[in-house]
Design a protein around this motif. Structure first.
Motif, PDB file in Angstrom:
ATOM      1  N   GLU A  97       0.830  -1.201   0.000  1.00  0.00           N
ATOM      2  CA  GLU A  97       0.000   0.000   0.000  1.00  0.00           C
ATOM      3  C   GLU A  97       0.869   1.257   0.000  1.00  0.00           C
ATOM      4  O   GLU A  97       0.564   2.242  -0.696  1.00  0.00           O
ATOM      5  N   GLN A 101      -0.184   3.469  -3.218  1.00  0.00           N
ATOM      6  CA  GLN A 101      -1.158   4.536  -2.977  1.00  0.00           C
ATOM      7  C   GLN A 101      -0.753   5.869  -3.609  1.00  0.00           C
ATOM      8  O   GLN A 101      -1.595   6.543  -4.234  1.00  0.00           O
ATOM      9  N   PRO A 102       0.521   6.296  -3.514  1.00  0.00           N
ATOM     10  CA  PRO A 102       0.898   7.550  -4.201  1.00  0.00           C
ATOM     11  C   PRO A 102       0.707   7.473  -5.715  1.00  0.00           C
ATOM     12  O   PRO A 102       0.347   8.478  -6.348  1.00  0.00           O
ATOM     13  N   LEU A 104      -1.563   5.634  -7.270  1.00  0.00           N
ATOM     14  CA  LEU A 104      -3.002   5.746  -7.488  1.00  0.00           C
ATOM     15  C   LEU A 104      -3.468   7.194  -7.357  1.00  0.00           C
ATOM     16  O   LEU A 104      -4.283   7.679  -8.148  1.00  0.00           O
ATOM     17  N   ASP A 105      -2.929   7.893  -6.356  1.00  0.00           N
ATOM     18  CA  ASP A 105      -3.323   9.282  -6.137  1.00  0.00           C
ATOM     19  C   ASP A 105      -2.877  10.192  -7.280  1.00  0.00           C
ATOM     20  O   ASP A 105      -3.582  11.138  -7.649  1.00  0.00           O
ATOM     21  N   LEU A 106      -1.699   9.901  -7.868  1.00  0.00           N
ATOM     22  CA  LEU A 106      -1.134  10.778  -8.883  1.00  0.00           C
ATOM     23  C   LEU A 106      -1.634  10.463 -10.290  1.00  0.00           C
ATOM     24  O   LEU A 106      -1.992  11.360 -11.051  1.00  0.00           O
ATOM     25  N   CYS A 108      -4.012   7.788 -11.158  1.00  0.00           N
ATOM     26  CA  CYS A 108      -5.260   7.034 -11.317  1.00  0.00           C
ATOM     27  C   CYS A 108      -6.411   7.657 -10.539  1.00  0.00           C
ATOM     28  O   CYS A 108      -7.259   6.947  -9.980  1.00  0.00           O
ATOM     29  N   LYS A 109      -6.458   8.985 -10.516  1.00  0.00           N
ATOM     30  CA  LYS A 109      -7.481   9.670  -9.715  1.00  0.00           C
ATOM     31  C   LYS A 109      -8.893   9.386 -10.196  1.00  0.00           C
ATOM     32  O   LYS A 109      -9.829   9.306  -9.409  1.00  0.00           O
TER      33      LYS A 109
END
Length: 304
Positions: A97, A101-102, A104-106, A108-109
């Motif tokens: 994770e 997670q970073p 996904l945040d950057l 794959c918003k």
């Protein structure tokens, strides 16, 4: 429809080469797909092997070395572009994770599907996932960082109905489900018809164990004993035994010894170091200890 197939997408170790891709496999259990590890090039291999992205719902990561997880960002992005909507579950050590997670945040918003992390303790044997067809357990391995293998254990199938006997005893349709699950049938006059007269046993459930990356670790034997197929890493030959100990990897002979002690039915070895062009010595070494052994190859499909 595949009953229980293992697709080898990649069987190399740290460095991707023109000969071998990084680690990744797909289990196809009656058209449900489960991925193990996701090295670079995984989604391209899925394309080459005509594996449908839409049927993949679970990804199992062994550890956070790049050759086992650097393919994840691209795969997650591709799934979004393909219009995926259903949840994707990524199982692995807690670091997975932190890594993803970073990204996904950057990048794959606005993906149309949720990604859920199932964080597991790689030092314990635990039930990681369960659905109608399968139970998946973690296998603690011995590596430089937290790492676990996975045991995929098929659940028992329902017994097969003997149609002639069902008709003979005039069994009501509403009773068929219970009989498939082991119930006897009681006729209207009170006669007990044993389940064994009404059904044939289903095929024995299959089990597949994936053990990569790990040093020689006999402590895993109770977790994999008697499996139908064992995939065990064999990064080095015995001539590089010192290097295998230094990097917490196994040799082909050591992988075969684990298979022999665990009394598995078949062994396949992989995760070969890029230093080897010819893999014949791996097979020769392993067969001196355990005869039912094969070399992993990209594009190979193994049926249980």
């Amino acid at each position: 429809m595949a009953d229980f197939d293992i697709h080898i997408l990649g069987c190399g170790s740290a460095l991707p080469t023109t000969r071998r891709q990084n680690a990744s496999q797909i289990i196809d259990l009656r058209d449900k797909l489960y991925m193990i590890d996701c090295g670079e090039g995984t989604q391209l291999q899925m394309r080459r092997m005509r594996i449908r992205f839409s049927r993949l719902n679970h990804i199992f990561i062994t550890h956070l070395h790049g050759d086992h997880c650097f393919g994840l960002p691209g795969l997650l992005s591709t799934l979004g572009m393909l219009g995926r909507q259903g949840e994707l579950v990524i199982h692995g050590p807690k670091e997975i994770e932190t890594y993803l997670q970073p990204i996904l945040d950057l990048f794959c918003k606005n993906m149309g599907y949720p990604v859920r992390f199932n964080l597991i303790d790689p030092y314990q044997q635990t039930l990681v996932m369960e659905d109608r067809s399968l139970q998946v357990y973690s296998i603690p391995l011995k590596h430089r960082i937290p790492c676990c293998g996975y045991l995929f254990a098929e659940k028992p199938k329902e017994a097969h109905i003997i149609r002639e006997m069902i008709d003979f005893y005039q069994v009501p349709v509403r009773m068929i489900k219970d009989i498939k699950q082991g119930a006897d049938y009681i006729t209207p006059d009170g006669t007990v018809v044993l389940n064994s007269r009404l059904t044939r046993p289903s095929a024995t459930p299959k089990r597949y164990a994936y053990c990569s990356d790990t040093a020689y670790a006999p402590e895993i034997i109770p977790f994999i004993e008697g499996v139908d197929l064992l995939y065990h890493e064999a990064t080095f030959c015995e001539s590089d035994l010192a290097r295998s100990k230094e990097t917490y990897h196994s040799t082909a002979r050591q992988a075969a010894e684990i298979a022999r002690l665990a009394q598995v039915k078949r062994l396949i070895i992989g995760h070969f170091s890029a230093r080897y062009n010819d893999l014949t010595p791996f097979l020769d070494e392993a067969r001196q200890v355990f005869t039912e052994v094969s070399l992993a190859e990209e594009g190979m499909v193994l049926s249980l």
